[in-house]
Design a protein around this motif. Structure first.
Motif, PDB file in Angstrom:
ATOM      1  N   ARG A   7       0.633  -1.052   0.070  1.00  0.00           N
ATOM      2  CA  ARG A   7       0.707   0.275  -0.073  1.00  0.00           C
ATOM      3  C   ARG A   7       0.923   1.499   0.274  1.00  0.00           C
ATOM      4  O   ARG A   7       1.037   2.435  -0.760  1.00  0.00           O
ATOM      5  CB  ARG A   7      -0.817  -0.297   1.312  1.00  0.00           C
ATOM      6  N   LEU A   8       2.283   1.339   0.839  1.00  0.00           N
ATOM      7  CA  LEU A   8       2.654   2.364   0.990  1.00  0.00           C
ATOM      8  C   LEU A   8       3.335   2.662  -0.149  1.00  0.00           C
ATOM      9  O   LEU A   8       3.691   3.618  -0.568  1.00  0.00           O
ATOM     10  CB  LEU A   8       3.968   2.051   2.103  1.00  0.00           C
ATOM     11  N   VAL A   9       3.736   1.539  -1.031  1.00  0.00           N
ATOM     12  CA  VAL A   9       4.982   1.457  -1.988  1.00  0.00           C
ATOM     13  C   VAL A   9       4.195   2.083  -3.157  1.00  0.00           C
ATOM     14  O   VAL A   9       4.201   2.976  -4.239  1.00  0.00           O
ATOM     15  CB  VAL A   9       5.600   0.791  -2.492  1.00  0.00           C
ATOM     16  N   GLU A  10       2.616   1.660  -3.049  1.00  0.00           N
ATOM     17  CA  GLU A  10       1.856   2.342  -4.543  1.00  0.00           C
ATOM     18  C   GLU A  10       1.608   3.432  -4.264  1.00  0.00           C
ATOM     19  O   GLU A  10       1.564   4.425  -5.106  1.00  0.00           O
ATOM     20  CB  GLU A  10       0.504   1.193  -4.269  1.00  0.00           C
ATOM     21  N   HIS A  11       1.193   3.927  -2.868  1.00  0.00           N
ATOM     22  CA  HIS A  11       0.794   5.172  -2.614  1.00  0.00           C
ATOM     23  C   HIS A  11       1.635   6.083  -3.050  1.00  0.00           C
ATOM     24  O   HIS A  11       1.758   7.590  -3.684  1.00  0.00           O
ATOM     25  CB  HIS A  11       0.765   5.516  -0.616  1.00  0.00           C
ATOM     26  N   LEU A  12       3.550   5.761  -2.464  1.00  0.00           N
ATOM     27  CA  LEU A  12       4.456   6.839  -3.084  1.00  0.00           C
ATOM     28  C   LEU A  12       5.053   6.236  -4.834  1.00  0.00           C
ATOM     29  O   LEU A  12       6.083   7.743  -5.292  1.00  0.00           O
ATOM     30  CB  LEU A  12       5.367   5.983  -2.167  1.00  0.00           C
ATOM     31  N   LEU A  13       4.608   6.021  -5.847  1.00  0.00           N
ATOM     32  CA  LEU A  13       4.946   5.711  -6.565  1.00  0.00           C
ATOM     33  C   LEU A  13       4.725   6.360  -7.058  1.00  0.00           C
ATOM     34  O   LEU A  13       6.135   6.912  -8.618  1.00  0.00           O
ATOM     35  CB  LEU A  13       4.511   4.623  -7.124  1.00  0.00           C
ATOM     36  N   PRO A  14       3.678   7.748  -7.796  1.00  0.00           N
ATOM     37  CA  PRO A  14       3.986   8.680  -8.564  1.00  0.00           C
ATOM     38  C   PRO A  14       4.926   9.552  -8.344  1.00  0.00           C
ATOM     39  O   PRO A  14       5.739  10.302  -9.215  1.00  0.00           O
ATOM     40  CB  PRO A  14       2.181   9.400  -7.914  1.00  0.00           C
ATOM     41  N   ALA A  15       5.838   9.794  -7.017  1.00  0.00           N
ATOM     42  CA  ALA A  15       6.141  10.590  -6.815  1.00  0.00           C
ATOM     43  C   ALA A  15       8.078  10.373  -7.566  1.00  0.00           C
ATOM     44  O   ALA A  15       8.449  11.073  -7.184  1.00  0.00           O
ATOM     45  CB  ALA A  15       7.000  10.898  -5.088  1.00  0.00           C
ATOM     46  N   VAL A  16       7.717   9.439  -8.253  1.00  0.00           N
ATOM     47  CA  VAL A  16       8.830   8.870  -8.461  1.00  0.00           C
ATOM     48  C   VAL A  16       9.372   9.494 -10.252  1.00  0.00           C
ATOM     49  O   VAL A  16      10.551  10.116  -9.996  1.00  0.00           O
ATOM     50  CB  VAL A  16       9.364   7.383  -9.514  1.00  0.00           C
ATOM     51  N   TRP A  17       8.138  10.224 -10.613  1.00  0.00           N
ATOM     52  CA  TRP A  17       8.364  10.454 -11.996  1.00  0.00           C
ATOM     53  C   TRP A  17       7.364  12.020 -11.865  1.00  0.00           C
ATOM     54  O   TRP A  17       8.306  13.017 -12.921  1.00  0.00           O
ATOM     55  CB  TRP A  17       7.869  10.154 -12.819  1.00  0.00           C
ATOM     56  N   ASP A  18       7.108  12.457 -11.068  1.00  0.00           N
ATOM     57  CA  ASP A  18       6.290  13.583 -10.792  1.00  0.00           C
ATOM     58  C   ASP A  18       6.750  14.443  -9.240  1.00  0.00           C
ATOM     59  O   ASP A  18       5.852  13.971  -8.654  1.00  0.00           O
ATOM     60  CB  ASP A  18       4.548  13.957 -11.217  1.00  0.00           C
ATOM     61  N   VAL A  19       7.380  15.026  -9.441  1.00  0.00           N
ATOM     62  CA  VAL A  19       7.913  15.630  -7.875  1.00  0.00           C
ATOM     63  C   VAL A  19       6.959  16.674  -7.523  1.00  0.00           C
ATOM     64  O   VAL A  19       6.657  16.836  -6.214  1.00  0.00           O
ATOM     65  CB  VAL A  19       9.261  16.574  -8.524  1.00  0.00           C
ATOM     66  N   GLU A  20       5.979  17.383  -8.268  1.00  0.00           N
ATOM     67  CA  GLU A  20       5.066  17.948  -7.379  1.00  0.00           C
ATOM     68  C   GLU A  20       4.010  17.142  -6.891  1.00  0.00           C
ATOM     69  O   GLU A  20       3.176  17.225  -6.151  1.00  0.00           O
ATOM     70  CB  GLU A  20       4.220  19.049  -8.945  1.00  0.00           C
ATOM     71  N   ALA A  21       3.763  15.955  -7.859  1.00  0.00           N
ATOM     72  CA  ALA A  21       3.251  14.644  -6.489  1.00  0.00           C
ATOM     73  C   ALA A  21       3.188  14.575  -4.883  1.00  0.00           C
ATOM     74  O   ALA A  21       2.398  13.848  -4.452  1.00  0.00           O
ATOM     75  CB  ALA A  21       2.890  13.257  -6.775  1.00  0.00           C
ATOM     76  N   ARG A  70       8.341  -1.010 -17.306  1.00  0.00           N
ATOM     77  CA  ARG A  70       6.946  -0.127 -18.015  1.00  0.00           C
ATOM     78  C   ARG A  70       5.989  -0.046 -17.681  1.00  0.00           C
ATOM     79  O   ARG A  70       5.683   0.843 -17.414  1.00  0.00           O
ATOM     80  CB  ARG A  70       7.454  -0.973 -19.776  1.00  0.00           C
ATOM     81  N   THR A  71       5.496  -1.607 -16.749  1.00  0.00           N
ATOM     82  CA  THR A  71       3.844  -1.959 -16.594  1.00  0.00           C
ATOM     83  C   THR A  71       3.989  -0.824 -14.957  1.00  0.00           C
ATOM     84  O   THR A  71       2.954  -0.272 -15.384  1.00  0.00           O
ATOM     85  CB  THR A  71       3.841  -2.990 -16.166  1.00  0.00           C
ATOM     86  N   LEU A  72       4.888  -0.577 -14.674  1.00  0.00           N
ATOM     87  CA  LEU A  72       4.848   0.362 -13.846  1.00  0.00           C
ATOM     88  C   LEU A  72       4.699   1.959 -13.681  1.00  0.00           C
ATOM     89  O   LEU A  72       3.549   2.669 -13.027  1.00  0.00           O
ATOM     90  CB  LEU A  72       5.986   0.123 -12.610  1.00  0.00           C
ATOM     91  N   PHE A  73       5.637   2.143 -15.065  1.00  0.00           N
ATOM     92  CA  PHE A  73       5.680   3.465 -15.191  1.00  0.00           C
ATOM     93  C   PHE A  73       4.619   3.671 -16.060  1.00  0.00           C
ATOM     94  O   PHE A  73       3.558   5.037 -15.709  1.00  0.00           O
ATOM     95  CB  PHE A  73       6.692   4.032 -16.094  1.00  0.00           C
ATOM     96  N   MET A  74       4.342   3.078 -17.178  1.00  0.00           N
ATOM     97  CA  MET A  74       2.705   3.073 -17.906  1.00  0.00           C
ATOM     98  C   MET A  74       1.129   3.732 -16.234  1.00  0.00           C
ATOM     99  O   MET A  74       0.607   3.963 -16.708  1.00  0.00           O
ATOM    100  CB  MET A  74       2.089   2.145 -18.525  1.00  0.00           C
ATOM    101  N   HIS A  75       1.409   2.784 -15.780  1.00  0.00           N
ATOM    102  CA  HIS A  75       0.485   3.025 -14.464  1.00  0.00           C
ATOM    103  C   HIS A  75       0.686   3.845 -13.409  1.00  0.00           C
ATOM    104  O   HIS A  75      -0.881   4.461 -13.390  1.00  0.00           O
ATOM    105  CB  HIS A  75      -0.095   1.477 -13.787  1.00  0.00           C
ATOM    106  N   PHE A  76       1.431   4.111 -13.023  1.00  0.00           N
ATOM    107  CA  PHE A  76       1.934   5.228 -11.785  1.00  0.00           C
ATOM    108  C   PHE A  76       2.333   6.977 -12.548  1.00  0.00           C
ATOM    109  O   PHE A  76       1.979   7.478 -11.744  1.00  0.00           O
ATOM    110  CB  PHE A  76       2.929   4.225 -10.362  1.00  0.00           C
ATOM    111  N   ALA A  77       2.667   6.409 -14.076  1.00  0.00           N
ATOM    112  CA  ALA A  77       3.062   7.745 -13.465  1.00  0.00           C
ATOM    113  C   ALA A  77       1.809   8.615 -14.907  1.00  0.00           C
ATOM    114  O   ALA A  77       1.708   9.944 -14.964  1.00  0.00           O
ATOM    115  CB  ALA A  77       4.709   7.444 -14.546  1.00  0.00           C
TER     116      ALA A  77
END
Length: 127
Positions: A7-21, A70-77
Motif C-alpha cells: 500500500r505504501l509503495v503504491e502510494h509513493l510511486l507517482p512521486a518517482v516521476w512527478d516531483v509535484e506529486a 514499463r508496466t509500473l511506469f505506464m500505470h503510476f506515471a
C-alpha cells in the motif's frame, strides 16, 4: 526504521516521476486535519520525505524486469488503465496485473532489504 508494504509503495510511486506529486501525498501517520490537536508519534511523524527519497532510489536499484518497469511506469506515471497498457504491450490485461503485482512486491521487498519470493507474503529476510 519503517517497513514498506504494498500500500505504501503504491502510494509513493507517482512521486518517482512527478516531483509535484509529493505535495498531494498525505503523511499516513499524520492526524486528520479536522481532528483536535493530540499527541503525535515523534518516531514516525517525519518519515514522509525519507520515504520519498527511498522510493526514488529504490526505483533505480530494484531488480525489476523491463516489462515490470514499463508496466509500473505506464500505470503510476501515465495513469493508464490495465486495458490500455495491455494493448500497448501486446499482452492480456491479466498479464498487466501480474506485472504490477510482481513489480510492486519486488520494489517493497527491495526497500525492506528482503529477497523477493513470488507471492509478496512469503518474503525471505536476508541478513
Amino acid at each position: 526504521m519503517s517497513g514498506y508494504d504494498r500500500r505504501l509503495v503504491e502510494h509513493l510511486l507517482p512521486a518517482v516521476w512527478d516531483v509535484e506529486a509529493a505535495y498531494g501525498i498525505r503523511n499516513p501517520q499524520a492526524p486528520d486535519a479536522d481532528m483536535p490537536k493530540g499527541t503525535v508519534d515523534k518516531k514516525s511523524a517525519g518519515t514522509l520525505f525519507a520515504h520519498l527519497a527511498d522510493i526514488r532510489r529504490g526505483w533505480t536499484t530494484a531488480p525489476l524486469s523491463l516489462g515490470e518497469r514499463r508496466t509500473l511506469f505506464m500505470h503510476f506515471a501515465l495513469d493508464w488503465d490495465d486495458m490500455r497498457i495491455a494493448a500497448r504491450e501486446a499482452v492480456t490485461d491479466r498479464a498487466v496485473r501480474y506485472r504490477l503485482e510482481r513489480g510492486v512486491g519486488k520494489l517493497a521487498s527491495h526497500l525492506n532489504g528482503c529477497e523477493y519470493i513470488d507471492g509478496y507474503d512469503d518474503l525471505e529476510i536476508t541478513v
